[in-house]
Design a protein around this motif. Structure first.
Motif, mmCIF file in Angstrom:
data_model
loop_
_atom_site.group_PDB
_atom_site.id
_atom_site.type_symbol
_atom_site.label_atom_id
_atom_site.label_comp_id
_atom_site.label_asym_id
_atom_site.label_seq_id
_atom_site.Cartn_x
_atom_site.Cartn_y
_atom_site.Cartn_z
ATOM 1 N N LEU A 25 0.826 -1.206 0.000
ATOM 2 C CA LEU A 25 0.000 0.000 0.000
ATOM 3 C C LEU A 25 0.862 1.259 0.000
ATOM 4 O O LEU A 25 0.550 2.236 -0.674
ATOM 5 C CB LEU A 25 -0.931 0.012 1.215
ATOM 6 C CG LEU A 25 -2.157 -0.886 1.125
ATOM 7 C CD1 LEU A 25 -2.927 -0.856 2.437
ATOM 8 C CD2 LEU A 25 -3.055 -0.460 -0.005
ATOM 9 N N ALA A 26 1.932 1.237 0.743
ATOM 10 C CA ALA A 26 2.832 2.391 0.785
ATOM 11 C C ALA A 26 3.470 2.628 -0.584
ATOM 12 O O ALA A 26 3.578 3.769 -1.040
ATOM 13 C CB ALA A 26 3.904 2.190 1.848
ATOM 14 N N ASN A 27 3.885 1.566 -1.250
ATOM 15 C CA ASN A 27 4.479 1.701 -2.584
ATOM 16 C C ASN A 27 3.461 2.228 -3.586
ATOM 17 O O ASN A 27 3.776 3.063 -4.429
ATOM 18 C CB ASN A 27 5.047 0.368 -3.058
ATOM 19 C CG ASN A 27 6.308 -0.004 -2.317
ATOM 20 O OD1 ASN A 27 7.018 0.847 -1.822
ATOM 21 N ND2 ASN A 27 6.582 -1.291 -2.246
ATOM 22 N N GLY A 33 1.223 9.238 -5.948
ATOM 23 C CA GLY A 33 1.638 10.606 -5.655
ATOM 24 C C GLY A 33 2.557 11.169 -6.718
ATOM 25 O O GLY A 33 2.438 12.334 -7.112
ATOM 26 N N GLN A 34 3.475 10.361 -7.210
ATOM 27 C CA GLN A 34 4.381 10.824 -8.261
ATOM 28 C C GLN A 34 3.621 11.088 -9.552
ATOM 29 O O GLN A 34 3.911 12.050 -10.270
ATOM 30 C CB GLN A 34 5.490 9.795 -8.484
ATOM 31 C CG GLN A 34 6.477 9.734 -7.339
ATOM 32 C CD GLN A 34 7.458 8.575 -7.460
ATOM 33 O OE1 GLN A 34 7.242 7.647 -8.236
ATOM 34 N NE2 GLN A 34 8.519 8.626 -6.670
ATOM 35 N N GLY A 35 2.628 10.248 -9.856
ATOM 36 C CA GLY A 35 1.814 10.472 -11.048
ATOM 37 C C GLY A 35 1.017 11.759 -10.961
ATOM 38 O O GLY A 35 0.920 12.520 -11.930
ATOM 39 N N THR A 38 3.274 14.783 -11.479
ATOM 40 C CA THR A 38 3.572 14.985 -12.899
ATOM 41 C C THR A 38 2.401 15.674 -13.598
ATOM 42 O O THR A 38 2.598 16.600 -14.394
ATOM 43 C CB THR A 38 3.870 13.638 -13.574
ATOM 44 O OG1 THR A 38 4.955 13.016 -12.895
ATOM 45 C CG2 THR A 38 4.213 13.809 -15.039
ATOM 46 N N GLN A 39 1.189 15.247 -13.300
ATOM 47 C CA GLN A 39 0.014 15.871 -13.903
ATOM 48 C C GLN A 39 -0.112 17.330 -13.484
ATOM 49 O O GLN A 39 -0.457 18.187 -14.305
ATOM 50 C CB GLN A 39 -1.253 15.107 -13.512
ATOM 51 C CG GLN A 39 -1.358 13.742 -14.148
ATOM 52 C CD GLN A 39 -2.591 12.982 -13.672
ATOM 53 O OE1 GLN A 39 -3.240 13.372 -12.716
ATOM 54 N NE2 GLN A 39 -2.895 11.873 -14.330
ATOM 55 N N LEU A 40 0.157 17.623 -12.211
ATOM 56 C CA LEU A 40 0.069 19.007 -11.744
ATOM 57 C C LEU A 40 1.103 19.896 -12.414
ATOM 58 O O LEU A 40 0.816 21.056 -12.731
ATOM 59 C CB LEU A 40 0.236 19.060 -10.220
ATOM 60 C CG LEU A 40 -0.956 18.572 -9.401
ATOM 61 C CD1 LEU A 40 -0.618 18.549 -7.922
ATOM 62 C CD2 LEU A 40 -2.172 19.438 -9.650
ATOM 63 N N ILE A 41 2.282 19.370 -12.645
ATOM 64 C CA ILE A 41 3.318 20.151 -13.336
ATOM 65 C C ILE A 41 2.851 20.491 -14.754
ATOM 66 O O ILE A 41 2.997 21.626 -15.215
ATOM 67 C CB ILE A 41 4.661 19.395 -13.345
ATOM 68 C CG1 ILE A 41 5.240 19.360 -11.932
ATOM 69 C CG2 ILE A 41 5.647 20.035 -14.307
ATOM 70 C CD1 ILE A 41 6.434 18.431 -11.774
ATOM 71 N N LYS A 42 2.264 19.508 -15.447
ATOM 72 C CA LYS A 42 1.764 19.765 -16.805
ATOM 73 C C LYS A 42 0.656 20.809 -16.797
ATOM 74 O O LYS A 42 0.608 21.694 -17.661
ATOM 75 C CB LYS A 42 1.250 18.461 -17.421
ATOM 76 C CG LYS A 42 2.343 17.479 -17.769
ATOM 77 C CD LYS A 42 1.759 16.195 -18.340
ATOM 78 C CE LYS A 42 2.837 15.165 -18.616
ATOM 79 N NZ LYS A 42 2.276 13.907 -19.117
ATOM 80 N N ILE A 43 -0.244 20.719 -15.808
ATOM 81 C CA ILE A 43 -1.341 21.691 -15.711
ATOM 82 C C ILE A 43 -0.796 23.083 -15.430
ATOM 83 O O ILE A 43 -1.238 24.066 -16.021
ATOM 84 C CB ILE A 43 -2.344 21.244 -14.622
ATOM 85 C CG1 ILE A 43 -3.101 20.002 -15.097
ATOM 86 C CG2 ILE A 43 -3.322 22.367 -14.284
ATOM 87 C CD1 ILE A 43 -3.936 19.339 -14.032
ATOM 88 N N ASP A 44 0.161 23.171 -14.527
ATOM 89 C CA ASP A 44 0.774 24.482 -14.232
ATOM 90 C C ASP A 44 1.416 25.087 -15.473
ATOM 91 O O ASP A 44 1.306 26.302 -15.708
ATOM 92 C CB ASP A 44 1.813 24.353 -13.117
ATOM 93 C CG ASP A 44 1.190 24.207 -11.739
ATOM 94 O OD1 ASP A 44 -0.003 24.547 -11.588
ATOM 95 O OD2 ASP A 44 1.901 23.755 -10.822
#
Length: 55
Positions: A25-27, A33-35, A38-44
């Protein structure tokens, strides 16, 4: 003697739960979270391109 055996069995169950449930579950949470990051960076980047002044 009976308490020692029960303690060993409970410890084994605890280790099995940690290895079999909590670590996967932690993995999964880390990968998700990393995905999302990445999506937030693209949106920004897209929002920043919209905010540029038109000349």
């Amino acid at each position: 003697m009976k308490k020692v055996i029960i303690t060993i069995v409970m410890f084994a169950i605890t280790v099995a739960l940690i290895v079999g449930v909590i670590l996967p579950l932690a993995n999964h949470g880390r990968e998700t979270g990393q995905g999302v990051e990445t999506q937030l960076i693209k949106i920004d980047e897209k929002i920043d391109s919209l905010a540029e002044e038109i000349s």
